[in-house]
Write a protein that holds these residues in place. Sequence first.
Motif, PDB file in Angstrom:
ATOM      1  N   THR A 124       0.977  -1.291  -0.018  1.00 39.00           N
ATOM      2  CA  THR A 124       0.096  -0.078  -0.146  1.00 39.00           C
ATOM      3  C   THR A 124       1.014   1.402  -0.177  1.00 39.00           C
ATOM      4  O   THR A 124       0.688   2.308  -0.721  1.00 39.00           O
ATOM      5  CB  THR A 124      -0.736   0.039   1.166  1.00 39.00           C
TER       6      THR A 124
ATOM      7  N   GLN B 128      -8.363   0.832  -0.429  1.00 44.87           N
ATOM      8  CA  GLN B 128      -8.094  -0.897  -0.162  1.00 44.87           C
ATOM      9  C   GLN B 128      -9.708  -1.126   0.710  1.00 44.87           C
ATOM     10  O   GLN B 128     -10.511  -2.168   0.472  1.00 44.87           O
ATOM     11  CB  GLN B 128      -7.384  -1.017   1.226  1.00 44.87           C
TER      12      GLN B 128
ATOM     13  N   ASP C 259      -5.306  -1.291  -4.869  1.00 47.07           N
ATOM     14  CA  ASP C 259      -5.638  -1.731  -3.351  1.00 47.07           C
ATOM     15  C   ASP C 259      -5.983  -2.861  -2.715  1.00 47.07           C
ATOM     16  O   ASP C 259      -6.911  -2.627  -2.298  1.00 47.07           O
ATOM     17  CB  ASP C 259      -5.174  -0.935  -2.481  1.00 47.07           C
ATOM     18  N   GLU C 260      -5.358  -3.598  -3.133  1.00 48.16           N
ATOM     19  CA  GLU C 260      -7.054  -5.193  -2.616  1.00 48.16           C
ATOM     20  C   GLU C 260      -7.907  -5.572  -2.814  1.00 48.16           C
ATOM     21  O   GLU C 260      -9.033  -5.021  -1.530  1.00 48.16           O
ATOM     22  CB  GLU C 260      -6.305  -5.345  -1.250  1.00 48.16           C
TER      23      GLU C 260
HETATM   24 MG   LIG Z   1      -2.324  -2.502   2.481  1.00 43.60          MG
END
Ligand SMILES: [Mg+2]
Lengths: 367, 422
Positions: A46, A85, A161-162
């Motif tokens: 991140t 995220q 991000d994920e």
């Molecule tokens: Mg992360």
Amino acid sequence: MSAGVGVDLKDVWIRFGEFVAVREANVAIEGGEFFSFLGPSGCGKTTILRAVSGFLDPSEGTISIGGANMAGIGPNKRPTALIFQNLALFPLMTVWENIAFAMEVQGAGKKERRRRADELLELIALPGQGEKMVSELSGGQRQRVAIARALCAQPDVLLLDEPLSALDLKLRQHMRSELRAIQRQVGITFIYITHDQGEALTMSDHVAVMKAGVIEQISDGQTIYDDPSTAFVASFVGENNAFAGKVSAISKNQATIDTSVGKLRGRIATAARGTINKGDEAMIFVRPEAVSMSGTGTSNKIKARVRTEEFEGAVYNVFLNTESGEAVKLSAVNQGGARAGSPGTEMTLSFNAAQAVVLPRGELASE
Amino acid sequence: MKSSTFLSIFVGGYLVIFFGYLFGPLILMSITAFNSSQFPRVAPWDCFTFEWFGELAADDKLLDGLGNSFIIAGGVVVISVMIGLAGALMLTQVWPRARPWYYTIVISPILVPGVVLGISTLLFWDRLGVMVDASYDSVFYNGTFLTVLGQSTFISAYCMLVFISRLQRFDPALEEAALDLGATHVQTFRKIMLPFLYPAIGSAAVLAFLASFENYNTTVFTIVAESTLTTVLANQVRYGINPSISALAVIIVALTIVGAIAHEAMRRREELKVRRGELTDTSSAFGNFMQGWLSGNPAMILLMLVFVAGLGTVWFSSQYSAGQCKLDLREQKELLQQRQGPDIFLPGSDAGSDTPALEDGATDGGLDNNSGFGGVFDPNNLEQAPTDADTPSDGEGAGAESPGSSTFGDVFAPDNLNEEPQ
Ligand SMILES: [Mg+2]
Ligand SMILES: Nc1ncnc2c1ncn2[C@@H]1O[C@H](COP(=O)(O)OP(=O)(O)OP(=O)(O)O)[C@@H](O)[C@H]1O
């Protein structure tokens, strides 16, 4: 494919006080490719993404997008869009207002925004849902809205991000192929973060594997799987049986390691060639699917006793223990034939030297 | 079984006491606003009247103070909301380790006694005025100005607390997302942060308004030569009050109820808007709204009823005049006095020497502002009543005979009884 805008990280260090979150990262991402950062939680993925999108400045080194140095350029001036995220959709706006936010801040009229939002809703397969509130959508739908919102900004680089981590397995698999399809369709650079190696391998043109702030290897998925450059990558990506020992002989690209289960021969990983010498501490990795129960043909033989067996449908996994107590895993395609047998059965395992990888000894990924 | 009955009785009793304690004074005071007696009281009841509302409307001092209170409250709302918002936003920005210090400092005005804030505001601006050689009609000595500033010192801290609690629930990722999508910092504040804060701004404004409106101990110093509602009331209390204050209370209570209903309605609608997707039939959205709105909250229904009752009262007031009742009351008393002589039904009427005393009592109870007499008489009379077995029926007879309501007959009958033993 290389029509898009590339991203370059040169000697990038990112520190939080004393703590080094990213150490000397050198990454060259080509325009229009799907690039993934893969690593365990807390390894700095991140952090790298936030540096690329402009939310934090690297302590050292330069980040350039499309050849232009991004130092001192704020996140709202960069040609990037980040999918957070936790998605960070605006809860007080409707779906279409969310999607068209990037146009709203540029002063586009309502009609125009609405039209563009509807186009994007079409793209993400949510037509006619523009008037809903974000809270009325399912997790997967929110996911897609976040992607549409980012695409609406017409970024040259999309950072993710994920984004799939919160979804269940079925939806995750579906979204993977959908993301890949969207990426091909819009043709922009995707930088994707995940700690799920399956995700990284299936979707990416290139993968960077990170460990504690250090980028260990950058390569395409197949190379990372077949020819890892460190012990960490070998153990983190996919499953691997690892045996440690001293190098007792080297011939051409192969090395023999003296391990607790006997002498094992394997091919030296490309990254380790020339650096591994006789007498060095080394490790030999062999994939569960490369291990066979026949016990014939090759010089690599291991005596082991069955502990348990797991049936997975297409494959079945056998967990064994060697005489010296090491755990060994074996995977075989289910052909309807005989199984390994009941727990306690003793057998001789074997594998090809070409399918085992020798690497300098190093820290393994903790499962 | 038994213990649970006991418990429910206990809880019920407790609730009655609790709500009585909370609302009893308010209810009593509201009732006194409609009693024609010169002093705010419920018993004895004289005449139902609206004259105190008229009296209130004619009280220039009070209205002046009320006007000032509104002006000051408006100023305080504007200043306090802005300072409070800025202070709360600042808290999210300052270096994390400095936060407790910052918080303590900005919250400290709440801990300082209002009197101290008032005096120090007065002194500070007075010194400043002296320094720049300002005249006495300059802003440095302007009561409204000083009061707005003085009250804002601590009311802005209240507002800040409201904003802080709201900001704590803000997801900073939203701001980043907006920036990332190309919004400027100003746009981010306007389009993301401000809409999120709207409810808190509303609450803070209401809180600031109320806190300013009811403030006395800071205001009494900073108001200098002017007056606000609270200072006028405080002065009046010193010289004795009349029920026009109760009338004011009724108006304030009514406004509060209306405000509470409006607030609740808005909140429900907001809630409904969020759940809009769940409502299947959008055409009857209003019906759904009313249903959902009323079913959930008995207190709201109660408030609604009170509100409707209030409207009814207002309507009634336009139709009804207390003059007739007062006339009746006087007439009745006069009649009573006249009857003292010729009336043969009343056993006590022969005692001629008592007539002046009776006359006194009657006039006091009906027309003068002496509340003590009627109240004192009643218990005495009741205690002595059993001495004569015939009297109750006689009293009733007298009551039925007298014109107007029987209540007055009851009041007067004991008076007559009172004479008898003497
Ligand atoms: Mg992360
Ligand atoms: N603002 C910050 N201040 C101090 N340390 C930080 C800060 N942000 C991140 N870190 C640290 O940097 C490291 C990397 O964090 P990062 O968020 O990049 O991890 P990640 O790889 O994204 O992990 P995950 O997969 O769990 O999201 C962590 O050890 C974290 O504690």
